[in-house]
Design an enzyme around this catalytic site. Structure first.
Site, PDB file in Angstrom:
ATOM      1  CG  HIS A  97       1.976   1.034   4.764  1.00  0.00           C
ATOM      2  ND1 HIS A  97       2.229   1.074   6.108  1.00  0.00           N
ATOM      3  CD2 HIS A  97       1.360   2.270   4.591  1.00  0.00           C
ATOM      4  CE1 HIS A  97       1.321   2.037   6.776  1.00  0.00           C
ATOM      5  NE2 HIS A  97       1.015   2.741   5.832  1.00  0.00           N
ATOM      6  CD  GLU A 136      -3.550   7.059   5.790  1.00  0.00           C
ATOM      7  OE1 GLU A 136      -4.486   6.037   5.855  1.00  0.00           O
ATOM      8  OE2 GLU A 136      -2.359   6.518   6.270  1.00  0.00           O
ATOM      9  CD  GLU A 153      -2.360   1.016   2.884  1.00  0.00           C
ATOM     10  OE1 GLU A 153      -3.065   2.154   3.282  1.00  0.00           O
ATOM     11  OE2 GLU A 153      -2.235   0.023   3.541  1.00  0.00           O
ATOM     12  CG  ASP A 175      -1.408   4.854   3.341  1.00  0.00           C
ATOM     13  OD1 ASP A 175      -2.481   4.582   2.677  1.00  0.00           O
ATOM     14  OD2 ASP A 175      -1.001   4.362   4.483  1.00  0.00           O
TER      15      ASP A 175
END
Length: 457
Positions: free
Chosen positions: A247, A236, A231, A233
Site C-alpha cells: 500500500h 493478513e 504500509e 502487509d
C-alpha cells in the site's frame, strides 16, 4: 476493495495519551529476532515488543480519573486537542493479565483475541518491535527477505492475524512533537495506509475535534483527523484465507490528514494513500485448494512464510521490481500459488504488470499505479516499523479477506470470492462471543539477504 477497520482494536476505558503515568511499570516483553547474511549465518538481536498506546489506560496527570471512557472524551480534561495532551497521561501495561500478550518461548509471541481481566475484557491487540527501550526497530526491506513462523490453527473466520510494516517514526514522534512525552516506549505514533481516524492522539494532540462514538462499537469512535503512512502487509490471515499487499502513499512518513486527503467514503481515490493496495490472495486469484486446513499449505499446523523484495539492480538502494512469496512446512518449500484467472498472467508474485492486469480484470480502480506503484512502495520500504496484531472488523466483518466482497456480489465474478467463510461469521458480536479463546502465535522472525533465512528443499 480492501478495507481495514481499526475500530475493532479497542479496550474499555483505555486510550492513548501523551504524558507518562507511574501506576504500572512498563516492561517490554522480549522477542528476539535473527539477521542473516548471504552465507546463511544468522545473528541474534535482543529485540522486544511494545503495546500500541491506543490500548493503554489514560488518566488525568493529577489522579486516576479517565480521560476517555467508552467512546467519549472527558470534556473537562479534554476540551481541545492540545489541552488534552497536557492533562492526560498513559501508563505501563500488564501485557499478559490485561491484554493476553505472552511469550510462550524465546522468539515467540502469542496474541489472545479476547482476554477477561479486572476491567472487563480486552479485544484484540497491536504491538511494535523495539530495538531498544525507547526506539522502534527500523527495517530497510529492499533486496532483503523477511521470514517468520505462524500458527493460525486457532484463528477462525472473521479474524485477522496481521504482520505488516508501517512507515512510522523511530521514536514514535517524540522528537517532532513536544507534547508527546511518551514516545515509542509507550507505543505512540501509529499510522497506516487506511489513514485511521480512530487514533486518539496524532502529532502529539488529542483527536478531540469532531470526535463521534462508533455506532456499532461501544469502545471506539473517530475524529476529524487521520494518521497516514505507507504500509506493506506481509500477512493478513486466518485459518481459511490469507493475503499479502503493498500500500504506497503520496506522503512520506506519518502524516496527519483531514478531509479528502484521508480518503474516506467517496474520497477513497482522492486520498494520500492507496487503501486498496495490490493484493495477492490465493483463493481470490483462482487457486481455491492452496491455503486452508489440510490443503497445500495446511493451516491446522504451523508453517513458515518467506517474503522477498526484489530490486531492479540487486542492491539495497535499487527500485522495487517484484515481491515474491514462499512457504515452508514439514521441511518442504512450497512456492506461492499461481494465478488461475483469465486475463491475468499465470504468475505467483506481485509486480506492476500483475497489479495492472488484476485491477483491469476485477474492475477495480488502479490507484496503486496512480500513487506510484512498485517504485513508490520501494521508496517507502527503507524506513519501516514491524507491526504484529490480531483484530476483528467492525466495518465489513472481514469479508474483504475471507468471504465474498461485496457480500451481494456474484461469487462467479472474478475478484468477488476471497475465501470460503460465511459472510456473517465475522460479525464482531458473533466472533467475540463464539471464539474468545482464539489466538495467533508468531515466532522465529528473520531478516536477511535473499535466500539466507530458510533452506530451500
Amino acid at each position: 476493495m480492501l478495507v481495514r477497520s481499526l475500530a475493532a482494536l479497542t479496550f474499555a476505558s483505555l486510550v492513548l495519551g501523551q504524558q507518562v503515568g507511574t501506576n504500572t511499570a512498563e516492561k517490554h516483553p522480549s522477542m528476539p529476532i535473527q539477521v542473516c547474511t548471504k552465507s546463511g549465518s544468522c545473528t541474534k538481536e535482543s529485540t522486544s515488543v511494545v503495546l500500541d498506546s491506543n490500548w493503554r489506560w489514560a488518566h488525568v496527570t493529577s489522579g486516576y480519573t479517565n480521560c476517555y471512557t467508552g467512546n467519549e472524551w472527558n470534556a473537562t480534561a479534554c476540551p481541545d486537542g492540545k489541552t488534552c495532551a497536557k492533562n492526560c497521561a498513559i501508563d505501563g501495561a500488564d501485557y499478559a493479565k490485561t491484554y493476553g500478550i505472552t511469550t510462550p518461548s524465546s522468539g515467540a509471541l502469542k496474541l489472545q483475541f479476547v482476554t477477561k481481566n479486572d476491567n472487563g475484557a480486552n479485544v484484540g491487540s497491536r504491538v511494535y518491535l523495539m530495538a531498544s527501550d525507547t526506539k522502534y526497530r527500523m527495517f530497510n526491506l529492499l533486496n532483503k527477505e523477511f521470514t517468520f513462523d505462524v500458527d493460525v490453527s486457532k484463528l477462525p473466520c472473521g479474524l485477522n492475524g496481521a504482520v505488516y510494516f508501517s512507515e512510522m517514526d523511530e521514536d514514535g514522534g517524540m522528537s517532532k512533537y513536544s507534547t508527546n512525552r511518551a514516545g515509542a516506549k509507550y507505543g505512540t505514533g501509529y499510522c497506516d495506509s487506511q489513514c485511521p481516524t480512530d487514533i486518539k492522539f496524532i502529532n502529539g494532540e488529542a483527536n478531540v475535534e469532531g470526535w463521534g462514538g462508533s455506532a456499532n462499537d461501544q469502545n471506539s469512535g473517530s475524529g476529524k483527523y487521520g494518521s497516514c503512512c505507507a504500509e506493506m502487509d506481509i500477512w493478513e490471515a486466518n485459518l481459511d484465507a490469507a493475503a499479502y499487499t503493498p500500500h504506497p502513499c503520496k506522503v512520506n512518513g506519518p502524516t496527519r490528514c483531514e478531509g479528502a486527503d484521508c480518503g474516506n467514503g467517496d474520497d477513497r481515490y482522492s486520498g494520500v494513500c492507496d487503501k486498496d493496495g495490490c493484493d495477492f490472495n490465493s483463493f481470490r486469484m483462482g487457486d481455491q485448494s492452496f491455503y486452508g486446513t489440510q490443503m497445500t499449505v495446511d493451516t491446522s499446523k504451523p508453517f513458515t512464510i518467506v517474503t522477498q523484495f526484489i530490486t531492479t539492480d540487486g542492491t539495497d538502494n535499487g527500485k522495487l521490481k517484484q515481491i515474491n512469496r514462499f512457504y515452508v512446512q514439514n521441511g518442504k518449500t512450497i512456492p506461492n500459488s499461481v494465478v488461475q484467472i483469465d486475463g491475468i498472467d499465470p504468475v505467483n508474485h506481485i509486480d506492476d504488470n500483475f497489479c495492472a492486469q488484476q485491477k483491469s480484470v476485477f474492475g477495480d480502480n488502479n490507484y496503486f499505479k496512480t500513487i506510484g506503484g512498485m517504485t513508490q512502495m520501494g521508496n517507502q520500504l527503507k524506513k519501516m516499523v514491524l507491526v504484529l496484531s490480531v483484530w476483528d472488523d467492525h466495518a465489513v466483518a472481514m469479508n474483504w479477506l475471507d468471504s465474498n466482497y461485496p457480500t451481494d456480489g456474484d461469487a462467479s465474478t472474478p475478484g468477488i470470492a476471497r475465501g470460503r467463510c460465511d459472510s456473517a461469521a465475522g460479525d464482531p458480536k458473533t466472533v467475540e462471543a463464539a471464539h474468545p479463546d482464539a489466538s495467533v502465535i508468531y515466532s522465529n522472525i528473520k531478516l536477511g539477504a535473499l535466500n539466507s533465512t530458510f533452506k530451500a528443499t
